[in-house]
Design an enzyme around this catalytic site. Structure first.
Site, PDB file in Angstrom:
ATOM      1  N   GLY A   1      -2.282  35.473  51.669  1.00  0.00           N
ATOM      2  CA  GLY A   1      -3.487  35.989  52.295  1.00  0.00           C
ATOM      3  C   GLY A   1      -4.069  34.933  53.205  1.00  0.00           C
ATOM      4  CB  CYS A   2      -7.561  34.113  54.088  1.00  0.00           C
ATOM      5  SG  CYS A   2      -8.463  32.874  55.025  1.00  0.00           S
ATOM      6  CG  PHE A   3      -4.501  29.679  56.640  1.00  0.00           C
ATOM      7  CD1 PHE A   3      -5.829  29.651  57.016  1.00  0.00           C
ATOM      8  CD2 PHE A   3      -3.548  29.788  57.636  1.00  0.00           C
ATOM      9  CE1 PHE A   3      -6.208  29.726  58.347  1.00  0.00           C
ATOM     10  CE2 PHE A   3      -3.921  29.861  58.976  1.00  0.00           C
ATOM     11  CZ  PHE A   3      -5.259  29.827  59.326  1.00  0.00           C
TER      12      PHE A   3
ATOM     13  CE1 TYR B   1     -12.204  36.037  54.662  1.00  0.00           C
ATOM     14  CE2 TYR B   1     -11.685  34.357  53.046  1.00  0.00           C
ATOM     15  CZ  TYR B   1     -11.292  35.390  53.859  1.00  0.00           C
ATOM     16  OH  TYR B   1      -9.985  35.770  53.857  1.00  0.00           O
TER      17      TYR B   1
END
Length: 190
Positions: free
Chosen positions: A41-43, A188
């Site tokens: 997913g998001c690094f 986030y």
């Protein structure tokens, strides 16, 4: 040269050799560093998870798995490059094993989502383990098989195990994002 002079020269040479040996013995062995690459997913989130593992020396956010050289974040997130957002993990195998890193990986991804991770959807957010050596490949495949056989684990497991290729570092503002922007990151992530 007299016997005394020869003896003195021999003693001086012996003392110098002993000093060199003592100095060499006091120099620590260089640390062995190995590399692993994971996409989950998001690094930003993957980087944070691995930074918390003892024995991990450094993490770097980047892109891998695609066919575009030196891609930008905009290119990767728009799709079409084939790249995953990934994290390169440099670690000391004397402190943490690759199997332990795999365990960290599996605990931080949804292995059943073929289209991304959690709120991040799209091809760049897919989960994958990128093996660099045959031993890493065997360990990754064994860990995935164990997860698939666990009756309490989610299924089907869609995380891919792929051969590592070129790794392109992400832009500076992505590196250590969770540390540089803790409030934005917390918003986030929740």
């Amino acid at each position: 040269m007299t016997v005394f002079a020869r003896s003195l020269a021999a003693l001086l040479l012996l003392a110098a050799a002993t000093a060199v040996q003592a100095e060499e013995a006091s120099v620590p062995e260089p640390m062995q560093v190995e590399t692993a690459v994971f996409a989950g997913g998001c690094f930003w989130c993957v980087e944070e998870a691995f930074d918390e593992v003892e024995g991990v020396l450094a993490t770097t956010s980047g892109y891998t798995g695609g066919d575009v050289e030196n891609p930008s974040y905009e290119q990767v997130s728009a799709g079409g490059t084939g790249h995953y957002e990934a994290v390169r993990v440099r670690y000391d195998p004397e402190v943490v094993s690759y199997d332990s890193l795999l365990e960290t990986f599996w605990h931080n991804v949804d292995p059943t989502d073929p289209d991304g991770q959690f709120c991040d959807q799209g091809s760049s957010y897919r989960s994958a383990i990128f093996w660099r050596t045959p031993a890493q490949r065997e360990q990754a495949e064994a860990s995935k098989a164990a997860l698939e056989q666990d009756p309490d684990a989610p299924s089907p497991v869609t995380t891919e195990i792929l051969r590592a290729g070129a790794f392109y570092e992400a832009e500076d503002y992505h590196q250590d994002y969770y540390r540089k922007n803790p409030l934005r990151y917390r918003f986030y992530k929740t």
